[in-house]
Design a protein around this motif. Structure first.
Motif, PDB file in Angstrom:
ATOM      1  N   LEU A 166      42.775  46.268  42.235  1.00  0.00           N
ATOM      2  CA  LEU A 166      42.411  47.303  41.262  1.00  0.00           C
ATOM      3  C   LEU A 166      43.415  48.456  41.287  1.00  0.00           C
ATOM      4  O   LEU A 166      43.720  49.040  40.238  1.00  0.00           O
ATOM      5  N   GLU A 167      43.934  48.748  42.461  1.00  0.00           N
ATOM      6  CA  GLU A 167      44.934  49.813  42.579  1.00  0.00           C
ATOM      7  C   GLU A 167      46.216  49.455  41.832  1.00  0.00           C
ATOM      8  O   GLU A 167      46.774  50.266  41.097  1.00  0.00           O
ATOM      9  N   ARG A 168      46.664  48.225  41.990  1.00  0.00           N
ATOM     10  CA  ARG A 168      47.884  47.793  41.298  1.00  0.00           C
ATOM     11  C   ARG A 168      47.646  47.667  39.796  1.00  0.00           C
ATOM     12  O   ARG A 168      48.544  47.941  38.997  1.00  0.00           O
ATOM     13  N   GLU A 169      46.443  47.260  39.416  1.00  0.00           N
ATOM     14  CA  GLU A 169      46.120  47.180  37.986  1.00  0.00           C
ATOM     15  C   GLU A 169      46.126  48.558  37.352  1.00  0.00           C
ATOM     16  O   GLU A 169      46.525  48.720  36.185  1.00  0.00           O
ATOM     17  N   SER A 170      45.702  49.573  38.098  1.00  0.00           N
ATOM     18  CA  SER A 170      45.698  50.939  37.558  1.00  0.00           C
ATOM     19  C   SER A 170      47.117  51.456  37.335  1.00  0.00           C
ATOM     20  O   SER A 170      47.349  52.306  36.479  1.00  0.00           O
ATOM     21  N   ILE A 171      48.074  50.917  38.102  1.00  0.00           N
ATOM     22  CA  ILE A 171      49.488  51.312  37.949  1.00  0.00           C
ATOM     23  C   ILE A 171      50.156  50.497  36.862  1.00  0.00           C
ATOM     24  O   ILE A 171      50.931  51.024  36.064  1.00  0.00           O
ATOM     25  N   ASP A 172      49.832  49.216  36.825  1.00  0.00           N
ATOM     26  CA  ASP A 172      50.422  48.304  35.845  1.00  0.00           C
ATOM     27  C   ASP A 172      49.306  47.526  35.161  1.00  0.00           C
ATOM     28  O   ASP A 172      48.703  46.627  35.753  1.00  0.00           O
ATOM     29  N   ALA A 173      49.019  47.867  33.928  1.00  0.00           N
ATOM     30  CA  ALA A 173      47.890  47.269  33.194  1.00  0.00           C
ATOM     31  C   ALA A 173      48.105  45.796  32.877  1.00  0.00           C
ATOM     32  O   ALA A 173      47.177  45.117  32.418  1.00  0.00           O
ATOM     33  N   THR A 174      49.306  45.282  33.122  1.00  0.00           N
ATOM     34  CA  THR A 174      49.588  43.859  32.867  1.00  0.00           C
ATOM     35  C   THR A 174      49.498  43.029  34.150  1.00  0.00           C
ATOM     36  O   THR A 174      49.770  41.832  34.123  1.00  0.00           O
ATOM     37  N   PHE A 175      49.143  43.674  35.232  1.00  0.00           N
ATOM     38  CA  PHE A 175      49.132  42.974  36.529  1.00  0.00           C
ATOM     39  C   PHE A 175      48.125  41.833  36.536  1.00  0.00           C
ATOM     40  O   PHE A 175      48.423  40.724  36.974  1.00  0.00           O
ATOM     41  N   LEU A 176      46.919  42.089  36.064  1.00  0.00           N
ATOM     42  CA  LEU A 176      45.870  41.069  36.036  1.00  0.00           C
ATOM     43  C   LEU A 176      45.549  40.663  34.606  1.00  0.00           C
ATOM     44  O   LEU A 176      45.588  41.492  33.694  1.00  0.00           O
ATOM     45  N   GLU A 177      45.203  39.398  34.446  1.00  0.00           N
ATOM     46  CA  GLU A 177      44.716  38.943  33.151  1.00  0.00           C
ATOM     47  C   GLU A 177      43.289  39.466  32.946  1.00  0.00           C
ATOM     48  O   GLU A 177      42.618  39.854  33.902  1.00  0.00           O
ATOM     49  N   GLU A 178      42.824  39.462  31.710  1.00  0.00           N
ATOM     50  CA  GLU A 178      41.520  40.042  31.395  1.00  0.00           C
ATOM     51  C   GLU A 178      40.395  39.404  32.211  1.00  0.00           C
ATOM     52  O   GLU A 178      39.541  40.106  32.763  1.00  0.00           O
ATOM     53  N   LYS A 179      40.382  38.094  32.303  1.00  0.00           N
ATOM     54  CA  LYS A 179      39.343  37.394  33.050  1.00  0.00           C
ATOM     55  C   LYS A 179      39.430  37.705  34.545  1.00  0.00           C
ATOM     56  O   LYS A 179      38.406  37.831  35.230  1.00  0.00           O
ATOM     57  N   GLU A 180      40.643  37.805  35.052  1.00  0.00           N
ATOM     58  CA  GLU A 180      40.826  38.127  36.471  1.00  0.00           C
ATOM     59  C   GLU A 180      40.313  39.528  36.772  1.00  0.00           C
ATOM     60  O   GLU A 180      39.637  39.757  37.782  1.00  0.00           O
ATOM     61  N   LEU A 181      40.628  40.464  35.887  1.00  0.00           N
ATOM     62  CA  LEU A 181      40.196  41.844  36.084  1.00  0.00           C
ATOM     63  C   LEU A 181      38.670  41.940  36.032  1.00  0.00           C
ATOM     64  O   LEU A 181      38.043  42.633  36.853  1.00  0.00           O
ATOM     65  N   GLU A 182      38.065  41.263  35.072  1.00  0.00           N
ATOM     66  CA  GLU A 182      36.605  41.261  34.966  1.00  0.00           C
ATOM     67  C   GLU A 182      35.981  40.696  36.236  1.00  0.00           C
ATOM     68  O   GLU A 182      34.998  41.249  36.767  1.00  0.00           O
ATOM     69  N   GLU A 183      36.549  39.619  36.736  1.00  0.00           N
ATOM     70  CA  GLU A 183      36.038  38.975  37.952  1.00  0.00           C
ATOM     71  C   GLU A 183      36.069  39.940  39.139  1.00  0.00           C
ATOM     72  O   GLU A 183      35.069  40.082  39.867  1.00  0.00           O
ATOM     73  N   VAL A 184      37.190  40.620  39.332  1.00  0.00           N
ATOM     74  CA  VAL A 184      37.320  41.549  40.459  1.00  0.00           C
ATOM     75  C   VAL A 184      36.306  42.688  40.343  1.00  0.00           C
ATOM     76  O   VAL A 184      35.652  43.062  41.320  1.00  0.00           O
ATOM     77  N   TRP A 185      36.173  43.234  39.123  1.00  0.00           N
ATOM     78  CA  TRP A 185      35.226  44.332  38.931  1.00  0.00           C
ATOM     79  C   TRP A 185      33.791  43.892  39.217  1.00  0.00           C
ATOM     80  O   TRP A 185      33.005  44.618  39.830  1.00  0.00           O
ATOM     81  N   LEU A 186      33.406  42.700  38.762  1.00  0.00           N
ATOM     82  CA  LEU A 186      32.040  42.216  38.995  1.00  0.00           C
ATOM     83  C   LEU A 186      31.759  42.088  40.495  1.00  0.00           C
ATOM     84  O   LEU A 186      30.702  42.505  40.975  1.00  0.00           O
ATOM     85  N   TYR A 187      32.712  41.508  41.235  1.00  0.00           N
ATOM     86  CA  TYR A 187      32.527  41.366  42.677  1.00  0.00           C
ATOM     87  C   TYR A 187      32.416  42.737  43.344  1.00  0.00           C
ATOM     88  O   TYR A 187      31.561  42.952  44.217  1.00  0.00           O
ATOM     89  N   PHE A 188      33.293  43.643  42.943  1.00  0.00           N
ATOM     90  CA  PHE A 188      33.312  44.975  43.552  1.00  0.00           C
ATOM     91  C   PHE A 188      32.003  45.720  43.274  1.00  0.00           C
ATOM     92  O   PHE A 188      31.415  46.337  44.174  1.00  0.00           O
ATOM     93  N   ILE A 189      31.536  45.661  42.047  1.00  0.00           N
ATOM     94  CA  ILE A 189      30.286  46.336  41.658  1.00  0.00           C
ATOM     95  C   ILE A 189      29.096  45.754  42.411  1.00  0.00           C
ATOM     96  O   ILE A 189      28.243  46.489  42.921  1.00  0.00           O
TER      97      ILE A 189
END
Length: 341
Positions: free
Chosen positions: A163-186
């Motif tokens: 999530l830290e790297r995604e906040s620096i570079d919005a292209t780091f994770l694909e949309e599905k990957e980002l959603e997955e990480v957020w769901l686990y974290f939440i």
């Protein structure tokens, strides 16, 4: 004359006069030569020791370069992973092979711990490296394996770095990957840290997105028709409202979706953070409401066998397999009280 004679005698004796001086000179000359020889030998010994030390150091460096036993950067044990991309690739490939073995044939604690340590070394080695596919593959693989074995001490650092790297570079994770990480974290912060408000806020802000998706998240017909976002919402809603029977219903459903990696990971996080406490609360609720339950009713109510709940919670229940009954608590013997009265 006597004096001269005595001198002559002394000279012939060899202890005084010129002979004595000559003897003393020769003695000193022999010592000097020995000292020089000793000095020469000492220098040769020192040179030999230096050559041995240098050779040993070179051999150690060669072995170190060839070895795949990498140290931790944070402890100053080994900087190869930090400085050598090929070393990082070697360790990641080795770790993936270990994971495959662990899943299919070698589920030992030693292998599990070695995989976790390898990922820790890899996470440390990429701290100063610019985000790329390798960095993403390390963090995702670390997160996935750690969730699978319910090791939050490892999956949380991986999530945070993603999530830290995604906040620096919005292209780091694909949309599905980002959603997955957020769901686990939440799911983790709600169930483990009890950060209810933060969990809902992040779900609405980071995952729900536009109004249409938000509306769809709140309303759904059946568990089977829910998306992973909807399931997450229903889980944290049930947990915060202490609707543990609804929570357990979703948990059991996730256990049937063995071909869905995300759903399996969600279930693993729930198991790691909240299953024990949830079942203990359910156990207390049932005990205060029932004396005896039959096995079919219990299975239909909780979606699990009474023996499984007892095994997890260590509830002091009596299981009667022959009668198919579970006794949650003994009935109060009113007759005894009457007799005593």
């Amino acid at each position: 004359m006597q004096t001269n004679h005595k001198k002559g005698e002394n000279n012939r004796d060899g202890r005084t006069g010129n002979n004595s001086k000559h003897w003393t000179f020769r003695r000193r000359t022999q010592n000097s030569r020995k000292e020089k020889n000793n000095e020469h030998n000492d220098e040769e010994t020192i040179k030999l020791e230096r050559r041995k030390a240098r050779f040993a150091k070179e051999q150690l460096e060669i072995k170190s370069k060839e070895s795949r036993e990498f140290g931790l950067v944070s402890r100053g044990q080994d900087n190869r992973l930090q400085n050598d991309s090929s070393a990082r690739n070697i360790l990641l490939d080795d770790t993936k092979r270990m994971i495959d073995d662990y899943r299919h044939k070698d589920q030992s604690l030693e292998t599990r711990d070695q995989i976790l340590m390898n990922f820790r070394k890899l996470r440390e080695s990429i701290l100063r490296i610019k985000s790329d596919e390798f960095v993403k593959s390390v963090l995702l693989a670390s997160m996935h394996f750690s969730i699978t074995i319910e090791h939050y001490q490892s999956y949380i650092p991986s999530m945070e770095k993603l999530l830290e790297r995604e906040s620096i570079d919005a292209t780091f994770l694909e949309e599905k990957e980002l959603e997955e990480v957020w769901l686990y974290f939440i799911l983790h912060i709600v169930h483990f840290s009890k950060e209810y408000e933060r969990g809902f806020s992040l779900l609405f802000e980071k995952v729900a997105g536009n109004g249409k998706r938000y509306h769809k998240m709140l309303y759904s017909d059946t568990i089977e028709s829910m998306t992973n976002v909807q399931l997450t919402y229903k889980l944290i809603e049930a947990f915060t409202e202490h609707n543990y029977f609804k929570w357990l219903q979703i948990y059991n459903y996730l256990g049937t979706k063995t071909d869905d990696q995300v759903k399996q990971h969600i279930r693993s996080i729930l198991k790691a953070t909240a299953l024990q406490d949830t079942l203990e609360d359910i156990s207390k609720t049932l005990r205060s409401s029932y004396f005896v339950l039959d096995y079919p009713f219990f299975k239909g109510l909780l979606g699990m066998d009474a023996s499984e709940l007892v095994s997890i919670t260590k509830a002091n229940w009596v299981l009667d397999d022959d009668a198919g009954l579970v006794t949650l608590r003994e009935r109060v013997q009113k007759q005894r009280a009457i007799k005593k009265a």
